[in-house]
Design an enzyme around this catalytic site. Structure first.
Site, mmCIF file in Angstrom:
data_model
loop_
_atom_site.group_PDB
_atom_site.id
_atom_site.type_symbol
_atom_site.label_atom_id
_atom_site.label_comp_id
_atom_site.label_asym_id
_atom_site.label_seq_id
_atom_site.Cartn_x
_atom_site.Cartn_y
_atom_site.Cartn_z
ATOM 1 N N GLU A 1 0.852 -1.194 0.000
ATOM 2 C CA GLU A 1 0.000 0.000 0.000
ATOM 3 C C GLU A 1 0.881 1.233 0.000
ATOM 4 O O GLU A 1 2.104 1.144 0.217
ATOM 5 C CB GLU A 1 -0.937 -0.023 1.218
ATOM 6 C CG GLU A 1 -1.980 -1.130 1.135
ATOM 7 C CD GLU A 1 -2.938 -1.180 2.313
ATOM 8 O OE1 GLU A 1 -2.659 -0.543 3.329
ATOM 9 O OE2 GLU A 1 -3.962 -1.857 2.190
ATOM 10 N N HIS B 1 -9.095 9.413 2.624
ATOM 11 C CA HIS B 1 -8.634 8.327 1.747
ATOM 12 C C HIS B 1 -8.793 8.807 0.315
ATOM 13 O O HIS B 1 -9.825 9.376 -0.042
ATOM 14 C CB HIS B 1 -9.480 7.074 1.977
ATOM 15 C CG HIS B 1 -8.845 5.825 1.439
ATOM 16 N ND1 HIS B 1 -8.706 5.592 0.096
ATOM 17 C CD2 HIS B 1 -8.297 4.753 2.058
ATOM 18 C CE1 HIS B 1 -8.106 4.420 -0.080
ATOM 19 N NE2 HIS B 1 -7.840 3.896 1.101
ATOM 20 N N ARG C 1 -0.941 8.930 1.602
ATOM 21 C CA ARG C 1 -2.336 9.305 1.337
ATOM 22 C C ARG C 1 -2.593 10.796 1.222
ATOM 23 O O ARG C 1 -3.405 11.217 0.424
ATOM 24 C CB ARG C 1 -3.203 8.804 2.471
ATOM 25 C CG ARG C 1 -3.574 7.424 2.257
ATOM 26 C CD ARG C 1 -4.532 6.960 3.266
ATOM 27 N NE ARG C 1 -4.518 5.533 3.062
ATOM 28 C CZ ARG C 1 -5.014 4.659 3.892
ATOM 29 N NH1 ARG C 1 -5.574 5.071 5.003
ATOM 30 N NH2 ARG C 1 -4.969 3.394 3.623
ATOM 31 N N HIS D 1 -11.509 9.397 6.169
ATOM 32 C CA HIS D 1 -11.287 7.956 6.356
ATOM 33 C C HIS D 1 -10.820 7.580 7.757
ATOM 34 O O HIS D 1 -11.192 6.529 8.270
ATOM 35 C CB HIS D 1 -10.227 7.513 5.343
ATOM 36 C CG HIS D 1 -9.922 6.053 5.373
ATOM 37 N ND1 HIS D 1 -10.868 5.089 5.102
ATOM 38 C CD2 HIS D 1 -8.775 5.374 5.635
ATOM 39 C CE1 HIS D 1 -10.314 3.893 5.189
ATOM 40 N NE2 HIS D 1 -9.049 4.035 5.530
ATOM 41 N N ARG E 1 -1.427 8.951 9.125
ATOM 42 C CA ARG E 1 -1.275 7.515 9.383
ATOM 43 C C ARG E 1 -0.818 6.770 8.135
ATOM 44 O O ARG E 1 -1.372 6.943 7.048
ATOM 45 C CB ARG E 1 -2.620 6.930 9.822
ATOM 46 C CG ARG E 1 -2.601 5.430 9.987
ATOM 47 C CD ARG E 1 -3.951 4.938 10.438
ATOM 48 N NE ARG E 1 -4.947 5.097 9.419
ATOM 49 C CZ ARG E 1 -5.370 4.125 8.619
ATOM 50 N NH1 ARG E 1 -4.862 2.913 8.704
ATOM 51 N NH2 ARG E 1 -6.315 4.342 7.728
HETATM 52 P P1 FAD Z 1 -14.078 0.486 15.907
HETATM 53 O O1 FAD Z 1 -13.798 -0.779 15.201
HETATM 54 O O2 FAD Z 1 -14.575 1.613 15.090
HETATM 55 O O3 FAD Z 1 -15.127 0.127 17.035
HETATM 56 C C1 FAD Z 1 -15.724 1.131 17.816
HETATM 57 C C2 FAD Z 1 -16.650 0.471 18.803
HETATM 58 O O4 FAD Z 1 -17.109 1.449 19.729
HETATM 59 C C3 FAD Z 1 -17.893 -0.118 18.164
HETATM 60 O O5 FAD Z 1 -18.210 -1.341 18.795
HETATM 61 C C4 FAD Z 1 -18.972 0.908 18.475
HETATM 62 O O6 FAD Z 1 -20.256 0.354 18.558
HETATM 63 C C5 FAD Z 1 -18.504 1.364 19.843
HETATM 64 N N1 FAD Z 1 -19.025 2.671 20.240
HETATM 65 C C6 FAD Z 1 -18.878 3.872 19.639
HETATM 66 N N2 FAD Z 1 -19.531 4.830 20.327
HETATM 67 C C7 FAD Z 1 -20.091 4.213 21.398
HETATM 68 C C8 FAD Z 1 -20.907 4.641 22.465
HETATM 69 N N3 FAD Z 1 -21.290 5.912 22.605
HETATM 70 N N4 FAD Z 1 -21.319 3.724 23.367
HETATM 71 C C9 FAD Z 1 -20.980 2.424 23.253
HETATM 72 N N5 FAD Z 1 -20.203 1.957 22.260
HETATM 73 C C10 FAD Z 1 -19.769 2.846 21.346
HETATM 74 N N6 FAD Z 1 -7.133 0.085 9.096
HETATM 75 C C11 FAD Z 1 -6.147 -0.785 8.815
HETATM 76 O O7 FAD Z 1 -5.192 -0.928 9.589
HETATM 77 N N7 FAD Z 1 -6.206 -1.530 7.672
HETATM 78 C C12 FAD Z 1 -7.225 -1.439 6.785
HETATM 79 O O8 FAD Z 1 -7.246 -2.143 5.784
HETATM 80 C C13 FAD Z 1 -8.257 -0.505 7.047
HETATM 81 N N8 FAD Z 1 -9.296 -0.347 6.179
HETATM 82 C C14 FAD Z 1 -10.327 0.485 6.526
HETATM 83 C C15 FAD Z 1 -11.430 0.560 5.681
HETATM 84 C C16 FAD Z 1 -12.523 1.340 6.032
HETATM 85 C C17 FAD Z 1 -13.710 1.422 5.122
HETATM 86 C C18 FAD Z 1 -12.493 2.082 7.244
HETATM 87 C C19 FAD Z 1 -13.648 2.948 7.650
HETATM 88 C C20 FAD Z 1 -11.378 2.022 8.077
HETATM 89 C C21 FAD Z 1 -10.300 1.219 7.720
HETATM 90 N N9 FAD Z 1 -9.183 1.117 8.555
HETATM 91 C C22 FAD Z 1 -8.180 0.233 8.247
HETATM 92 C C23 FAD Z 1 -9.169 1.765 9.867
HETATM 93 C C24 FAD Z 1 -9.531 0.729 10.938
HETATM 94 O O9 FAD Z 1 -10.560 -0.090 10.464
HETATM 95 C C25 FAD Z 1 -9.982 1.411 12.229
HETATM 96 O O10 FAD Z 1 -9.078 2.391 12.609
HETATM 97 C C26 FAD Z 1 -10.075 0.382 13.363
HETATM 98 O O11 FAD Z 1 -10.873 -0.697 12.974
HETATM 99 C C27 FAD Z 1 -10.630 1.037 14.611
HETATM 100 O O12 FAD Z 1 -10.880 0.047 15.558
HETATM 101 P P2 FAD Z 1 -11.382 0.447 17.011
HETATM 102 O O13 FAD Z 1 -11.467 -0.822 17.774
HETATM 103 O O14 FAD Z 1 -10.571 1.552 17.532
HETATM 104 O O15 FAD Z 1 -12.842 1.042 16.742
HETATM 105 C C1 SIN Z 2 -7.382 0.467 2.438
HETATM 106 O O1 SIN Z 2 -7.637 -0.707 2.277
HETATM 107 O O2 SIN Z 2 -7.057 1.246 1.538
HETATM 108 C C2 SIN Z 2 -7.471 1.005 3.809
HETATM 109 C C3 SIN Z 2 -6.212 0.724 4.507
HETATM 110 C C4 SIN Z 2 -6.140 1.578 5.714
HETATM 111 O O3 SIN Z 2 -6.971 2.448 5.918
HETATM 112 O O4 SIN Z 2 -5.184 1.387 6.478
#
Ligand code: FAD
Ligand code: SIN
Length: 532
Positions: A115, A239, A287, A348, A383
């Site tokens: 990437e 993104h 990015r 993103h 990032r």
């Molecule tokens: P999240 O997975 O967002 O979980 C948040 C949790 O908090 C959820 O369970 C939600 O319900 C809960 N929550 C929120 N507010 C409240 C509230 N008020 N009360 C109770 N619960 C609450 N990163 C990579 O490293 N590689 C990738 O390939 C990648 N691709 C991505 C593609 C997309 C489309 C997106 C949007 C992001 C991508 N990212 C990627 C970023 C990555 O997915 C996120 O940064 C990561 O998953 C965040 O995880 P987290 O556990 O911090 O939060």
């Molecule tokens: C992607 O698949 O392009 C997302 C990867 C990332 O957000 O880290």
């Protein structure tokens, strides 16, 4: 009105990669309650496409991954955090393999894709739907663990704070959280000796975002209101390639499409325009560079979108690497094996957040935080792709370990007052919430987007000040709903972003302003740390 009081060893807010990693580690010794807004798969984790970065190839080194992370982060990363996370990446991947995540393989090893910003192939993945596989494996393990209770449909409102004479704590000790039961409409209090915030990012503060509906910055708002410092909120990542489609909004086209050879083209001339912006790295520049280049093309030529084209690769190769995207696009009448995909940039990732140390401690005694709601020093001003899931695994575990280490110093929660609903009534004007929500997302996109100016930021600040009064009045008068809680947090996030952006008098990483287009050449660039 009846009130439920629940006391657990540890409360975790969020069931994504960060929250569930912490839960699984803690549950070996403690009883854990996980609360999630909406469904257990509603966070960003389930949507991740590209994969997880880790040094696994013999020709790659930690130093390479560290350097790439710091180059993307434009001088704002904290080196000790970068070392801490990247050196733990291979072990984190090993843990996921043990949990049964079916990573793609090639010749007996894990297949590594590439990437933007990565000098080597180092992204492990499950086709182009890595996040879903990770979320499923974590959830299966958590469901099978008798020490973990998961309650979906709970929207946390605010932390329960108070003072207590225990050795570990000082002022503003966190004892759990108040949460709205989305089914009954009742507010419960969930008490715990330790609380971990893992509530994800604030992407939905922008009109166009790849983030899921619930990414409204609730965790950041809660921590800020309770007195925790928040940093680098101006570093909002856009993104470069979100699908442009009038029906399907917010569908990401993974960076791995460019990693596997996709080209960005002017839709009318077919020119590979990245040659004008970053001739060396082209489509694989970090990015911020690629998103700004696309934004510039769109604005300069009055385009609706640009093209992302991988149709010069064999059709079988494209289908094998990107089955989810191929299927989705085919359903929309776009054949990515024979023609280009229309794309635009979209918000993103939230690089800023609640300030944490390597032990995942926040400023508030009793509160740890991990994942996208935090600013740990890993990402700096931008990032590096696929470093964020990694951060969730490493800091989820760090939070759990630190809690276990200091367990004997933590005392039981004191008596805590119930949620007071005596002075509020049911709202008869839900339209206010919808109107304000839409307004925030629009002006944030138009005034606080990829390219900023002081004037636009000040315009946004004025709107926020007006809305703040309205939202606080509304919040003080009516019974809480998830929409209202989210609106309050969305506005709080917008304010933190704008104030951080106004405070930075230079352009760096994701923060680009026409009024200060140069990057300061300080030997030690500063974080934007906001103090409540
Ligand atoms: P999240 O997975 O967002 O979980 C948040 C949790 O908090 C959820 O369970 C939600 O319900 C809960 N929550 C929120 N507010 C409240 C509230 N008020 N009360 C109770 N619960 C609450 N990163 C990579 O490293 N590689 C990738 O390939 C990648 N691709 C991505 C593609 C997309 C489309 C997106 C949007 C992001 C991508 N990212 C990627 C970023 C990555 O997915 C996120 O940064 C990561 O998953 C965040 O995880 P987290 O556990 O911090 O939060
Ligand atoms: C992607 O698949 O392009 C997302 C990867 C990332 O957000 O880290």
């Amino acid at each position: 009105m009846g009130m439920t009081q629940n006391t657990h060893d540890v409360l975790i807010i969020g069931s994504g990669a960060a929250g569930l990693t912490a839960a699984l580690e803690l549950a070996q010794h403690k009883r854990v309650l996980v609360l999630a807004k909406g469904s257990l798969t509603g966070g960003s984790t389930a949507w991740a496409q590209g994969g997880i970065a880790a040094v696994l190839d013999a020709g790659d080194t930690f130093d390479n991954h560290i350097r790439d992370t710091m180059v993307a982060g434009a001088g704002l990363n904290r080196k000790e955090t970068v070392d801490f996370v990247i050196e733990r990446a291979p072990e984190a991947i090993g843990n996921l393999v043990k949990l049964g995540v079916p990573f793609n393989e090639a010749s007996g090893d894990l297949h590594l894709t590439r990437e933007g910003g990565h000098s080597h192939r180092r992204i492990v993945h499950v086709d182009d739907a890595t996040g879903w596989a990770v979320q499923e494996a974590l959830l299966n393990a958590a469901e099978a663990n008798p020490n973990i209770t998961m309650l979906p449909g709970r929207t946390c409102i605010d932390f329960i704070t108070g003072r207590n004479g225990e050795k570990f704590s000082a002022e503003g000790r966190v004892w759990g959280a108040y949460a709205l039961d989305e089914n009954t409409g009742k507010v419960e209090k969930h008490l715990a000796k330790a609380t971990i915030l893992a509530a994800g990012g604030a992407g939905r503060v922008y009109q166009f975002s790849t983030s899921p509906r619930g990414a409204t910055g609730d965790g950041i708002g809660m921590a800020w209101r309770a007195g925790a410092r928040v940093s680098n909120m101006e570093m909002m990542q856009f993104h470069p390639t979100c699908l442009y489609n009038l029906e399907v909004k917010n569908f990401l086209i993974t960076e791995a499409v460019r990693g596997e050879g996709g080209h960005l083209l002017h839709p009318e001339t077919g020119k590979r325009f990245m040659a004008d912006y970053d001739p060396e790295r082209m489509e694989l520049a970090p990015r911020d560079v690629v998103a700004r280049a696309i934004d510039d093309q769109i604005k300069r030529f009055g385009l609706d979108y640009v093209h992302l084209d991988i149709s010069h690769k064999p059709a079988e190769f494209v289908k094998e690497h990107f089955p989810t995207i191929h299927e989705k696009l085919t359903g929309l009448g776009i054949d990515m094996t024979s023609g280009p995909i229309p794309v635009v940039p979209a918000q993103h990732y939230t690089c800023g957040g609640v300030l944490v140390g390597l032990d995942a401690r926040t400023d508030l005694p009793g509160l740890w935080a991990a994942g996208e709601c935090t600013e740990s020093g890993l990402h700096g001003a931008n990032r590096l792709a696929s470093n964020s899931l990694l951060e969730c695994f490493v800091f989820g575990e760090a939070a759990a370990r630190d809690i276990l280490n200091c367990w004997d110093e933590l005392s039981d929660p004191p008596a805590i007052r119930d949620w007071d609903e005596s002075r509020v009534s049911d709202s008869d004007e839900q339209v206010v919430i919808k109107q304000n929500w839409t307004e925030i997302r629009r002006f944030m996109w138009n005034y606080v987007g990829i390219v900023r100016t002081t004037k636009r930021l000040e315009r946004a600040a004025n709107r926020i000040a007006l809305l703040r009064q309205e939202v606080e009045d509304y919040y003080g008068s009516f019974v809480v709903t998830t929409d209202l809680i989210e609106l309050r947090n969305l506005l709080q996030a917008a304010e933190l972003i704008v104030n951080s952006a106004l405070a930075r008098k230079e352009s760096r990483g994701l923060h680009y302003t026409l009024d200060y287009p140069k990057t300061d050449d300080d030997a030690k660039p500063r974080d934007t740390v906001l103090v409540p």
